[in-house]
Design a protein around this motif. Sequence first.
Motif, short mmCIF file in Angstrom:
data_model
loop_
_atom_site.label_atom_id
_atom_site.label_comp_id
_atom_site.label_asym_id
_atom_site.label_seq_id
_atom_site.Cartn_x
_atom_site.Cartn_y
_atom_site.Cartn_z
N VAL A 138 0.84 -1.20 0.00
CA VAL A 138 0.00 0.00 0.00
C VAL A 138 0.87 1.25 0.00
O VAL A 138 0.59 2.21 -0.72
CB VAL A 138 -0.98 -0.01 1.19
CG1 VAL A 138 -1.64 1.35 1.38
CG2 VAL A 138 -2.03 -1.08 1.00
N THR A 139 1.94 1.23 0.77
CA THR A 139 2.86 2.37 0.79
C THR A 139 3.49 2.60 -0.58
O THR A 139 3.56 3.74 -1.06
CB THR A 139 3.97 2.15 1.85
OG1 THR A 139 3.35 2.00 3.13
CG2 THR A 139 4.95 3.30 1.88
N LEU A 140 3.92 1.53 -1.24
CA LEU A 140 4.47 1.65 -2.59
C LEU A 140 3.44 2.23 -3.55
O LEU A 140 3.75 3.10 -4.35
CB LEU A 140 4.95 0.29 -3.11
CG LEU A 140 6.22 -0.28 -2.52
CD1 LEU A 140 6.45 -1.69 -3.04
CD2 LEU A 140 7.39 0.62 -2.84
N TRP A 141 2.20 1.73 -3.46
CA TRP A 141 1.14 2.19 -4.35
C TRP A 141 0.83 3.67 -4.11
O TRP A 141 0.69 4.43 -5.06
CB TRP A 141 -0.11 1.33 -4.14
CG TRP A 141 -1.27 1.80 -4.96
CD1 TRP A 141 -1.42 1.69 -6.31
CD2 TRP A 141 -2.43 2.46 -4.48
NE1 TRP A 141 -2.61 2.25 -6.69
CE2 TRP A 141 -3.25 2.73 -5.59
CE3 TRP A 141 -2.86 2.84 -3.21
CZ2 TRP A 141 -4.48 3.36 -5.46
CZ3 TRP A 141 -4.08 3.47 -3.09
CH2 TRP A 141 -4.87 3.73 -4.21
N VAL A 142 0.76 4.07 -2.85
CA VAL A 142 0.48 5.48 -2.54
C VAL A 142 1.61 6.36 -3.05
O VAL A 142 1.37 7.38 -3.72
CB VAL A 142 0.24 5.69 -1.02
CG1 VAL A 142 0.25 7.17 -0.66
CG2 VAL A 142 -1.07 5.05 -0.60
N LEU A 143 2.85 5.99 -2.75
CA LEU A 143 3.99 6.81 -3.16
C LEU A 143 4.15 6.89 -4.67
O LEU A 143 4.27 7.96 -5.24
CB LEU A 143 5.28 6.29 -2.53
CG LEU A 143 5.45 6.52 -1.04
CD1 LEU A 143 6.69 5.81 -0.54
CD2 LEU A 143 5.53 8.01 -0.74
N PHE A 144 4.14 5.73 -5.32
CA PHE A 144 4.39 5.72 -6.76
C PHE A 144 3.13 5.96 -7.58
O PHE A 144 3.13 6.74 -8.52
CB PHE A 144 5.05 4.40 -7.18
CG PHE A 144 6.46 4.29 -6.75
CD1 PHE A 144 7.47 4.90 -7.48
CD2 PHE A 144 6.81 3.59 -5.61
CE1 PHE A 144 8.79 4.81 -7.08
CE2 PHE A 144 8.13 3.49 -5.20
CZ PHE A 144 9.11 4.11 -5.93
N GLY A 145 2.04 5.27 -7.25
CA GLY A 145 0.83 5.36 -8.05
C GLY A 145 0.05 6.64 -7.86
O GLY A 145 -0.39 7.26 -8.82
N LEU A 146 -0.13 7.04 -6.61
CA LEU A 146 -0.96 8.22 -6.34
C LEU A 146 -0.16 9.52 -6.32
O LEU A 146 -0.52 10.48 -6.99
CB LEU A 146 -1.69 8.05 -5.00
CG LEU A 146 -2.75 6.95 -4.94
CD1 LEU A 146 -3.40 6.91 -3.57
CD2 LEU A 146 -3.79 7.15 -6.02
#
Length: 82
Positions: free
Chosen positions: A55-63
């Motif tokens: 989730v942290t990776l997704w928030v940082l990179f994706g969002l």
Amino acid sequence: GRQVIVISLWMALYFVVFVFFGAYPATFGFVVLFLLISSRTSWRLALAISAGTVVTLWVLFGLIMRYQLYEGALFGGLVPPL
């Protein structure tokens, strides 16, 4: 000696899974397995840490950065040249 070989094998496994399945599934599986096997963490804690990592990776990179991480060869991602 032995510890370097073990960590190198872990990294090689992560690389292979990353190429075929992509960043998020590979990271989730790697963190779960590594915590269960190497740290002898409970299933519940290993799943929670792994989910938090993804989730942290997704928030940082994706969002936040709007950058799509590698999708994996099985999901249409182009295999990077070696």
